[in-house]
Write an enzyme that holds these catalytic residues in place. Sequence first.
Site, mmCIF file in Angstrom:
data_model
loop_
_atom_site.group_PDB
_atom_site.id
_atom_site.type_symbol
_atom_site.label_atom_id
_atom_site.label_comp_id
_atom_site.label_asym_id
_atom_site.label_seq_id
_atom_site.Cartn_x
_atom_site.Cartn_y
_atom_site.Cartn_z
ATOM 1 C CG ASP A 41 -2.204 0.770 1.030
ATOM 2 O OD1 ASP A 41 -3.266 0.128 0.909
ATOM 3 O OD2 ASP A 41 -2.155 2.020 0.994
ATOM 4 C CG ASP A 68 2.348 5.789 -5.928
ATOM 5 O OD1 ASP A 68 1.444 5.235 -6.597
ATOM 6 O OD2 ASP A 68 2.541 7.026 -5.927
ATOM 7 C CB VAL A 69 0.055 0.410 -7.601
ATOM 8 C CG1 VAL A 69 0.110 -0.463 -6.362
ATOM 9 C CG2 VAL A 69 -1.269 1.171 -7.659
ATOM 10 C CE1 TYR A 157 -13.024 3.324 -9.512
ATOM 11 C CE2 TYR A 157 -15.277 2.806 -10.146
ATOM 12 C CZ TYR A 157 -14.169 2.558 -9.364
ATOM 13 O OH TYR A 157 -14.195 1.552 -8.426
HETATM 14 N N1 LIG Z 1 -15.936 0.291 -2.475
HETATM 15 C C1 LIG Z 1 -16.599 0.129 -3.614
HETATM 16 O O1 LIG Z 1 -17.788 0.490 -3.744
HETATM 17 C C2 LIG Z 1 -15.964 -0.532 -4.772
HETATM 18 C C3 LIG Z 1 -14.591 -0.681 -4.883
HETATM 19 N N2 LIG Z 1 -14.063 -1.259 -6.002
HETATM 20 C C4 LIG Z 1 -12.636 -1.390 -6.168
HETATM 21 O O2 LIG Z 1 -12.100 -2.155 -5.109
HETATM 22 C C5 LIG Z 1 -10.758 -1.753 -4.856
HETATM 23 C C6 LIG Z 1 -10.595 -1.433 -3.384
HETATM 24 O O3 LIG Z 1 -11.449 -0.361 -3.078
HETATM 25 P P1 LIG Z 1 -11.870 0.046 -1.601
HETATM 26 O O4 LIG Z 1 -11.322 -0.883 -0.616
HETATM 27 O O5 LIG Z 1 -13.313 0.287 -1.656
HETATM 28 O O6 LIG Z 1 -11.137 1.447 -1.504
HETATM 29 P P2 LIG Z 1 -10.482 2.180 -0.230
HETATM 30 O O7 LIG Z 1 -10.333 3.601 -0.665
HETATM 31 O O8 LIG Z 1 -11.252 1.881 0.993
HETATM 32 O O9 LIG Z 1 -9.035 1.490 -0.104
HETATM 33 C C7 LIG Z 1 -8.087 1.620 -1.125
HETATM 34 C C8 LIG Z 1 -6.715 1.255 -0.615
HETATM 35 O O10 LIG Z 1 -5.812 1.463 -1.720
HETATM 36 C C9 LIG Z 1 -4.697 2.214 -1.260
HETATM 37 N N3 LIG Z 1 -4.127 3.004 -2.358
HETATM 38 C C10 LIG Z 1 -4.617 4.144 -2.912
HETATM 39 N N4 LIG Z 1 -3.778 4.613 -3.838
HETATM 40 C C11 LIG Z 1 -2.729 3.741 -3.883
HETATM 41 C C12 LIG Z 1 -1.527 3.705 -4.644
HETATM 42 N N5 LIG Z 1 -1.212 4.659 -5.530
HETATM 43 N N6 LIG Z 1 -0.690 2.669 -4.432
HETATM 44 C C13 LIG Z 1 -0.957 1.724 -3.518
HETATM 45 N N7 LIG Z 1 -2.067 1.719 -2.762
HETATM 46 C C14 LIG Z 1 -2.947 2.724 -2.946
HETATM 47 C C15 LIG Z 1 -5.257 3.099 -0.154
HETATM 48 O O11 LIG Z 1 -4.240 3.586 0.701
HETATM 49 C C16 LIG Z 1 -6.228 2.147 0.526
HETATM 50 O O12 LIG Z 1 -5.581 1.392 1.517
HETATM 51 C C17 LIG Z 1 -10.503 -0.565 -5.792
HETATM 52 O O13 LIG Z 1 -9.850 -1.038 -6.953
HETATM 53 C C18 LIG Z 1 -11.884 -0.085 -6.137
HETATM 54 O O14 LIG Z 1 -11.929 0.583 -7.365
HETATM 55 C C19 LIG Z 1 -14.843 -1.743 -7.013
HETATM 56 C C20 LIG Z 1 -16.185 -1.621 -6.944
HETATM 57 C C21 LIG Z 1 -16.869 -1.031 -5.821
HETATM 58 C C1 LIG Z 2 -25.198 5.230 -11.261
HETATM 59 C C2 LIG Z 2 -24.229 5.636 -10.197
HETATM 60 C C3 LIG Z 2 -24.455 4.943 -8.935
HETATM 61 C C4 LIG Z 2 -23.347 5.262 -7.976
HETATM 62 C C5 LIG Z 2 -23.364 4.305 -6.873
HETATM 63 C C6 LIG Z 2 -22.303 4.498 -5.872
HETATM 64 O O1 LIG Z 2 -22.567 4.744 -4.730
HETATM 65 C C7 LIG Z 2 -20.990 4.323 -6.334
HETATM 66 C C8 LIG Z 2 -20.475 3.158 -6.481
HETATM 67 C C9 LIG Z 2 -19.196 3.069 -7.136
HETATM 68 C C10 LIG Z 2 -18.055 3.377 -6.310
HETATM 69 C C11 LIG Z 2 -17.017 2.610 -6.714
HETATM 70 C C12 LIG Z 2 -17.461 1.652 -7.608
HETATM 71 O O2 LIG Z 2 -16.762 0.881 -8.242
HETATM 72 C C13 LIG Z 2 -18.946 1.700 -7.648
HETATM 73 C C14 LIG Z 2 -19.466 1.439 -9.020
HETATM 74 C C15 LIG Z 2 -20.810 1.938 -9.299
HETATM 75 C C16 LIG Z 2 -21.202 1.666 -10.714
HETATM 76 C C17 LIG Z 2 -22.572 2.045 -10.915
HETATM 77 C C18 LIG Z 2 -23.201 1.342 -12.060
HETATM 78 C C19 LIG Z 2 -24.644 1.621 -12.055
HETATM 79 C C20 LIG Z 2 -25.387 0.785 -13.021
HETATM 80 O O3 LIG Z 2 -25.646 -0.379 -12.703
HETATM 81 O O4 LIG Z 2 -25.725 1.297 -14.087
#
Ligand SMILES: NC(=O)C1=CN([C@@H]2O[C@H](COP(=O)(O)OP(=O)(O)OC[C@H]3O[C@@H](n4cnc5c(N)ncnc54)[C@H](O)[C@@H]3O)[C@@H](O)[C@H]2O)C=CC1
Ligand SMILES: CCCCCC(=O)/C=C/[C@H]1C=CC(=O)[C@@H]1CCCCCCC(=O)O
Length: 273
Positions: A41, A68-69, A157
Site C-alpha cells: 500500500d 505506490d502502484v 473510472y
Molecule cells: N468500495 C466500492 O464500492 C468498490 C470498490 N471497487 C474497487 O475495489 C478496490 C478497493 O477499493 P476500496 O477498498 O473500496 O477502496 P479504499 O479507498 O477503501 O481502499 C483503497 C486502498 O488502496 C490504497 N491506495 C490508494 N492509492 C494507492 C496507490 N497509488 N498505491 C498503492 N495503494 C494505494 C489506499 O491507501 C487504501 O488502503 C478498488 O480497486 C476499487 O476501485 C470496485 C467496486 C466497488
Molecule cells: C449510477 C451511479 C451509482 C453510484 C453508486 C455508488 O454509490 C458508487 C459506487 C461506485 C463506487 C465505486 C465503484 O466501483 C462503484 C461502481 C458503481 C457503478 C454504478 C453502475 C450503475 C449501473 O448499474 O448502471
Amino acid sequence: MTAQWEAKNKNCLITGAASGLGAAYAEALLKEGAKKVAVVDIDENTGQNFVAKLNETYKNAAIFVKCDVSKESEIENCFKTVVKEFGRVDVLINNAGIMSDLETTWRLATDINYQGLVSFTLKAVKHMRKDEGGAGGVIVNISSTAGLSKVNTFPIYCGSKAAVRYFTQSLAMPPFFEDTGIRVMALCPGATATKLVENLDKKVVDMKNSKMMEELFGNVHIQSVESTVAVMHKMLKDGNNGSIWLSNKDQPPYELTSHIDKFFTDVEELVSP
Ligand SMILES: NC(=O)C1=CN([C@@H]2O[C@H](COP(=O)(O)OP(=O)(O)OC[C@H]3O[C@@H](n4cnc5c(N)ncnc54)[C@H](O)[C@@H]3O)[C@@H](O)[C@H]2O)C=CC1
Ligand SMILES: CCCCCC(=O)/C=C/[C@H]1C=CC(=O)[C@@H]1CCCCCCC(=O)O
C-alpha cells in the site's frame, strides 16, 4: 482442474491492502490458512498498524511493503522484495484503486487503476508461469460494476475498470492456462461500504446539479465488505481462468462470464477480419 484449490500454505500479495476491501481479503486469506500475506500500500502508517494487528493472531505471517502502484520503479522493488521474503508468490490480488475523475487527478487514477495492475500482472505471470519453471498461481484483478455500465459522471473510472476486465479476459485466452498454470480472473463489485464510496460527489466530473447527484447516489444499495469477500473466496476456490464475477447488493457470488462472452460473440462476428 481448480476444485482442489485452497488458501492453505499459499503466499499472497495484495495491493491496496492497508484498508478497505484489500485489508478484508488479506485477513480472510490468513484465516483460511494462507502461509504469508504481503500487504502492499501507499499508506505506510495504516499498513504497518494493520500488519502488526494481523501478526498478533497470525504469527509473522504478514509483511507490509510500501508501494505506490502508479510508479513503475516502486512496483519493481515491491515485487522483488516480496519474492525475496516469501520465496514464491502463489496469489496476486490487484486491488489498489481510486475513484477520482477530476481534471487534476484523472491521469493518476488511471495509472493506479489500470497501468499499475497491468505491471503487477506481468511481473506475476513471469514469476508464476510453469512453462518457465514457476509453480503456477492465481491472479484476481479488481474491476467494478462501473466496468460493466455507462456512467456519465465518472467515465474515467468506468473506462479504467472496463480496461481491467478486457485486459484480464484477453490475457486469459487459450493457451494461457495450459502454458502457465495460472488462473487470471476479474471481480466486479458494486457499491461496497468502504472509504471509496464516501464523498463521491467530490470525486466525479460535474455534480453541480444537486438533483442529478440525488438521483445517482440517493438510493444506492451499499453492500457489506463481507459480501465481496465471500465472492473473492468463491472465485479463488472454484473460478476458472478467464472468469468474471459479480458481487452486488449483498447477493451471492454470480458468474458473469457467459453474459460477457455472448457480447463478445455477437460483436466479434461484426469485427472479425
Ligand atoms: N468500495 C466500492 O464500492 C468498490 C470498490 N471497487 C474497487 O475495489 C478496490 C478497493 O477499493 P476500496 O477498498 O473500496 O477502496 P479504499 O479507498 O477503501 O481502499 C483503497 C486502498 O488502496 C490504497 N491506495 C490508494 N492509492 C494507492 C496507490 N497509488 N498505491 C498503492 N495503494 C494505494 C489506499 O491507501 C487504501 O488502503 C478498488 O480497486 C476499487 O476501485 C470496485 C467496486 C466497488
Ligand atoms: C449510477 C451511479 C451509482 C453510484 C453508486 C455508488 O454509490 C458508487 C459506487 C461506485 C463506487 C465505486 C465503484 O466501483 C462503484 C461502481 C458503481 C457503478 C454504478 C453502475 C450503475 C449501473 O448499474 O448502471
